[in-house]
Write an enzyme that holds these catalytic residues in place. Structure first.
Site, mmCIF file in Angstrom:
data_model
loop_
_atom_site.group_PDB
_atom_site.id
_atom_site.type_symbol
_atom_site.label_atom_id
_atom_site.label_comp_id
_atom_site.label_asym_id
_atom_site.label_seq_id
_atom_site.Cartn_x
_atom_site.Cartn_y
_atom_site.Cartn_z
ATOM 1 N N LYS A 37 -78.898 -6.099 -39.793
ATOM 2 C CA LYS A 37 -79.779 -6.808 -38.866
ATOM 3 C C LYS A 37 -79.100 -8.022 -38.249
ATOM 4 O O LYS A 37 -79.700 -9.056 -38.026
ATOM 5 C CB LYS A 37 -81.055 -7.239 -39.593
ATOM 6 C CG LYS A 37 -81.845 -6.047 -40.128
ATOM 7 C CD LYS A 37 -83.210 -6.471 -40.624
ATOM 8 C CE LYS A 37 -84.038 -5.382 -41.223
ATOM 9 N NZ LYS A 37 -83.932 -4.057 -40.654
ATOM 10 N N CYS A 38 -77.815 -7.870 -37.949
ATOM 11 C CA CYS A 38 -77.005 -8.972 -37.442
ATOM 12 C C CYS A 38 -76.687 -8.715 -35.972
ATOM 13 O O CYS A 38 -76.642 -7.558 -35.548
ATOM 14 C CB CYS A 38 -75.712 -9.030 -38.274
ATOM 15 S SG CYS A 38 -74.498 -10.251 -37.742
ATOM 16 N N GLY A 39 -76.450 -9.756 -35.223
ATOM 17 C CA GLY A 39 -76.018 -9.588 -33.836
ATOM 18 C C GLY A 39 -74.710 -8.811 -33.739
ATOM 19 O O GLY A 39 -74.408 -8.221 -32.712
#
Length: 166
Positions: A37-39
């Site tokens: 769920k990271c950029g």
């Protein structure tokens, strides 16, 4: 032949099986701490491309899920595996979720970040998708920041240089 220290650890695969890192001796290994769920999560695509392109020549990419940064890897191992396979078609080895910094840091990352064991590339992991490149001889030869894409020219060159060595 003696196992290089960086490959002397045993971890658990994302499926819960024991993985002796020594099985990757003689390969060029890239360790990457990953999060869903990271950029930077789209880097999975480039990591998988590297795997497709170079696995046959001796590159092993090892994804190491960690929830140490912004709680961006909250899921269970099975949820992480499902996400990686479903969304990015990940086929390279994925480990069970661990800590890559702090008090609960796993042994591999303690080795990779410690001045005593990895003086050239020591230092805390700064964020998800930090990359360590290990030579066929088991030496840590490069460290790339999270924002450096897996298919950046510098990364490709480092991988190709290492694969070209015996």
């Amino acid at each position: 032949k003696e196992t290089p220290p960086v490959l002397s650890f045993t971890m658990k695969s994302i499926e819960g099986k024991e993985v002796k890192l020594s099985q990757f001796q003689g390969k060029v290994v890239m360790f990457v701490n990953v999060a869903s769920k990271c950029g930077l999560t789209p880097q999975y695509q480039a990591l998988q491309s590297l795997h497709d392109r170079y696995a046959g020549k001796g590159l092993v990419i090892i994804g190491v899920p960690a929830n140490d940064f912004g709680r961006q890897e909250p899921g269970s191992d099975s949820e992480i595996a499902e996400f990686c396979t479903g969304k990015y078609g990940v086929k390279f080895p994925m480990m069970s979720k661990v800590s890559v910094k702090g008090e609960k840091q796993c042994d591999l990352y303690r080795f990779l970040t410690s001045k005593e064991t990895n003086p050239k590339f020591a230092g805390d992991i700064s964020w998800n998708f930090e990359k360590f490149l290990v030579s066929r001889k088991g030496e840590v030869v490069q460290r790339f920041s999270p924002r450096t894409k897996p298919d950046a020219p510098a990364v490709i060159k480092a991988i190709e240089d290492e694969l070209a060595k015996e």
